[in-house]
Design a protein around this motif. Sequence first.
Motif, PDB file in Angstrom:
ATOM      1  N   GLN A 210       0.820  -1.227   0.000  1.00  0.00           N
ATOM      2  CA  GLN A 210       0.000   0.000   0.000  1.00  0.00           C
ATOM      3  C   GLN A 210       0.848   1.269   0.000  1.00  0.00           C
TER       4      GLN A 210
ATOM      5  N   ASP B  69       4.069   0.179   4.425  1.00  0.00           N
ATOM      6  CA  ASP B  69       2.775  -0.140   5.017  1.00  0.00           C
ATOM      7  C   ASP B  69       2.194  -1.232   4.135  1.00  0.00           C
TER       8      ASP B  69
ATOM      9  N   GLU C  74       4.663  -1.649   8.740  1.00  0.00           N
ATOM     10  CA  GLU C  74       3.320  -1.362   9.254  1.00  0.00           C
ATOM     11  C   GLU C  74       2.352  -2.426   8.717  1.00  0.00           C
ATOM     12  N   ASP C  75       1.513  -2.920   9.580  1.00  0.00           N
ATOM     13  CA  ASP C  75       0.537  -3.968   9.241  1.00  0.00           C
ATOM     14  C   ASP C  75       1.155  -5.049   8.346  1.00  0.00           C
TER      15      ASP C  75
ATOM     16  N   ASP D 198      -1.349  -0.798  12.811  1.00  0.00           N
ATOM     17  CA  ASP D 198      -2.343   0.175  12.336  1.00  0.00           C
ATOM     18  C   ASP D 198      -3.707  -0.507  12.391  1.00  0.00           C
TER      19      ASP D 198
ATOM     20  N   LEU E 297       0.379   3.006  15.317  1.00  0.00           N
ATOM     21  CA  LEU E 297      -0.019   4.101  14.438  1.00  0.00           C
ATOM     22  C   LEU E 297      -1.278   4.703  15.047  1.00  0.00           C
TER      23      LEU E 297
ATOM     24  N   LYS F  68      -4.404   7.132  14.852  1.00  0.00           N
ATOM     25  CA  LYS F  68      -5.295   7.903  13.974  1.00  0.00           C
ATOM     26  C   LYS F  68      -6.451   8.382  14.844  1.00  0.00           C
TER      27      LYS F  68
ATOM     28  N   LYS G 165       3.278  10.262  10.022  1.00  0.00           N
ATOM     29  CA  LYS G 165       3.117   9.761   8.657  1.00  0.00           C
ATOM     30  C   LYS G 165       1.985  10.560   8.031  1.00  0.00           C
TER      31      LYS G 165
HETATM   32 MG    MG Z   1      -1.735   1.676   7.405  1.00  0.00          MG
END
Ligand code: MG
Length: 435
Positions: free
Chosen positions: A167, A246, A289-290, A316, A339, A341, A392
């Motif tokens: 991604q 990611d 990430e993930d 994440d 992460l 959010k 990020k």
């Molecule tokens: Mg992510």
Amino acid sequence: MPSISALQARQILDSRGLPTIECTIWLDTGVAVTTSLPTGTSKGKYEAVELRDGDATKFNGKGVLQAVELLNSTIGPQLVGKDPLNQASLDQELLALDGTPNKAKIGANTLMAASQAILKAGAASLNQPLYYYIQQSFQLTPSLDIPTCIYTMINGGQHGADNLDIQEFELIPASYLDFQASLEMAVTLFERLGQVLVTKGAIHSVGLVGGYAPHLFNNTDAFEIQVETIKASPYTFAQDVFFGVDMAASSLYQGGKYRLKDKSQPFSSTDLLEYYKTMKTLYHAFYFEDPFHEDDIASWKSLTAEFKDTAMIVGDGLLATNQARLTQAIAEGWCNAILVKPNEVGTVSETLAIIKAAKEAGWQVVMSHRGGETNDSFIADFAVGVGAEYDKFGPPNRCELVEKYNRLWQIYTEISALQAAPTVQTADNEGPQIP
Ligand code: MG
Ligand code: 2PG
């Protein structure tokens, strides 16, 4: 002390052209603050609920008019007359309106629009910069520093437009580069990467989040082209700049295996772990990430044990900025970084509690934008104010993203000026006064 005199919310569009919420709070001094919410693209199943209208005749069901109505008719009137400095108790009032663990009743987006606006109103009531207000009020970090920026260069997967599975391909500056030097490097390399992609006939567009979405054969090509770009630049690969990914691996998971174009056969979890070991050795990747599906916990634990402190294993979708998931992950060693959010949670206070718990566990905090963004730079102030080690915010490209970098730049300038020549605070404790 100033109090809230009015709140007004409205529906606006995010960077993908999808509806989201903007919210303004007025203080009785006449000062107004406005904030808007990002929305997710690759959403984890553990995220709190985002309230969408579901009316297929309007914005394909993605409208947020119910949330706007709740803010204007229920939440706003309840906040009038209240002191915005009481973030914790106001957040409690908001949470009481919902009453569910995953914000299923009125939506995390509805709650966060109000909570974020209250935070901005608190800073405005003291006439302080937002980052400074957050640092002073919540004491999550003793110092004001700009987090190390993780710059997205190439987008694939759900953020891409072509055949890459990963991604986000991230570029991570060495820690000795300060923010300004790191931004200059990212901008330089981003532009050069675009030129290299054109030269190679890998006709590029930009993906959903603004990174290049080139026409390449597979993920390895994307790494090689970035290495080539860096080698032909004034920067030294694996000295000035490193890589990260990611994987958003839940989206690669099918029938217990992971599908990546680098191999015709699907990867088992063990194959994927070996792939990461190679990525770490060959490409100096230290940010993962993930890397596995959000329920493939055994693999997360194996990778975290394998890399120990030599790489960041970042949850994440795994954690979805969810306190219960984080508590379990810390106890069982699922990963070593989170992460964050804020829009996944519902209130500022809950987000702060999650950051505090992660820091107390010795984890690193990465503050993140979402796939659907607005021009609000709230997240930049928030990252500095809570002392996140990393942020990020996507590539150094497109208004909604450079707005965050430009805000960091402004904060960097203010902090640098303060460190060079500390100034006297005003009697009203208005925070940093820039010479
Ligand atoms: Mg992510
Ligand atoms: C991510 C974020 C930010 P999304 O996956 O890390 O790029 O995007 O909104 O898809 O969760």
